[in-house]
Design a protein around this motif. Structure first.
Motif, short mmCIF file in Angstrom:
data_model
loop_
_atom_site.label_atom_id
_atom_site.label_comp_id
_atom_site.label_asym_id
_atom_site.label_seq_id
_atom_site.Cartn_x
_atom_site.Cartn_y
_atom_site.Cartn_z
N ARG A 225 0.83 -1.20 0.00
CA ARG A 225 0.00 0.00 0.00
C ARG A 225 0.87 1.25 0.00
NH1 ARG A 225 -5.06 0.36 1.96
NH2 ARG A 225 -4.94 2.39 0.91
N LYS A 226 1.88 1.28 0.87
CA LYS A 226 2.74 2.46 0.95
C LYS A 226 4.01 2.10 1.70
CE LYS A 226 2.52 7.43 1.68
NZ LYS A 226 1.66 8.57 2.08
N ILE A 227 5.11 2.76 1.34
CA ILE A 227 6.38 2.65 2.07
C ILE A 227 6.64 3.99 2.74
CG2 ILE A 227 8.86 2.21 1.90
CD1 ILE A 227 8.28 0.48 -0.55
N ILE A 228 6.76 3.97 4.07
CA ILE A 228 6.83 5.19 4.86
C ILE A 228 8.22 5.34 5.47
CG2 ILE A 228 5.89 6.42 6.87
CD1 ILE A 228 3.27 4.86 6.40
N ASP A 229 8.87 6.46 5.20
CA ASP A 229 10.16 6.77 5.83
C ASP A 229 9.92 7.23 7.27
OD1 ASP A 229 11.76 6.29 3.56
OD2 ASP A 229 11.28 8.26 2.75
N ILE A 230 10.74 6.73 8.19
CA ILE A 230 10.65 7.12 9.60
C ILE A 230 11.75 8.15 9.86
CG2 ILE A 230 10.67 6.34 11.98
CD1 ILE A 230 8.33 5.27 10.26
#
Length: 267
Positions: A225-230
């Motif tokens: 669905r999505k790749i999120i940078d922390i």
């Protein structure tokens, strides 16, 4: 940017379901559909998503225990066909050998590789010291708490010097206090060892706390669905403090919306 350690490209997997009742024909149940992502060297990437989105299946494919139908998964550019020494695995339960001491459990993989006993013992002690258990090297699994057993499991996985460490909800069976302690310890260990880690969890707080990036998977079939940078630095302090950060709360709410909306769409 560090070099790519693990590459997953348009990977798909279905399981065959036997027919029953009036329908005697077998059918294919799609579990993963065209999954693509990279994990860079020294990076911690976490997979999250609702139950049934294929997180553990994907991890087992990367371990080489399950064959995929289409696409490709590579470690250091080499396609994964079977289990290998380049991948270490940490299970939900520590699954230690009950007749071996903590040190002997850590030595097990090295023993299979034919490493001499003195070198095995030296390596095992180094890793038990890394995970804070050198004082318990001669204790058996039944003498260790659940958290201590998981530390031994992590040391055992690290003993073979894997290119990538695969962790399947390793803290899920622990009480909340022990879990938070081990989350913090994992950050410390990963900072010291510089291991590349692919981690599976249902816990969104845990995912944000330990990761450089989080991959949110949708379900039925599993897909990115999505790749999120922390954005937080690796020296993150205590998770309880980080939970109060407005950016932490924003990221968590966004991840939950992605999972919740996916559940509604699939209903």
């Amino acid at each position: 940017m560090q070099k790519v350690k693990l590459s997953v490209e348009k990977l798909s997997k279905s399981f065959r379901v036997r027919g029953d009742g009036n329908n005697k024909k077998d059918s294919l149940f799609p579990v993963l559909k065209e999954i693509s992502f990279d994990v860079h060297e020294n990076e911690v990437v976490t997979l999250v998503g609702e139950s049934g989105c294929g997180k553990t299946t994907l991890l087992r494919i990367i371990q080489g225990l399950v064959h995929y139908d289409a696409g490709v998964a590579k470690v250091d550019g080499v396609p994964i066909r079977r289990p290998g020494r380049d991948r270490g695995f940490v299970f939900q339960q520590a699954s230690l050998l009950p007749w071996r001491t903590a040190r002997a459990n850590v030595e097990f993989g090295l023993e299979l590789q034919g490493v001499p006993s003195a070198a095995r013992a030296r390596k095992a002690r180094e890793l038990l010291e890394l995970v804070g258990l050198v004082h318990a090297e001669n204790q058996y699994p039944h003498e260790l708490s659940g958290g201590m057993q998981q530390r031994v499991g992590i040391a055992r996985a690290l003993a073979i010097d894997p290119s990538i460490l695969l962790m399947d909800e390793p803290f899920s069976a622990l009480d909340a206090q022990t879990r938070e302690v081990l989350q913090n310890e994992m950050l410390r260990i990963q900072t010291e060892t510089r291991n590349t880690v692919l981690f599976v969890t249902h816990d969104l707080d845990e995912a944000i706390y330990i990761s450089n990036r989080v991959i949110v998977l949708g379900a039925r079939p599993g897909r990115v669905r999505k790749i999120i940078d922390i954005p937080f630095p690796r020296d993150r302090g205590d998770i309880a403090q980080l939970r109060g950060d407005p950016e932490f709360l924003r990221i968590r709410a966004h991840m939950w919306d992605l999972i919740r909306n996916d559940e509604k769409a699939a209903a």
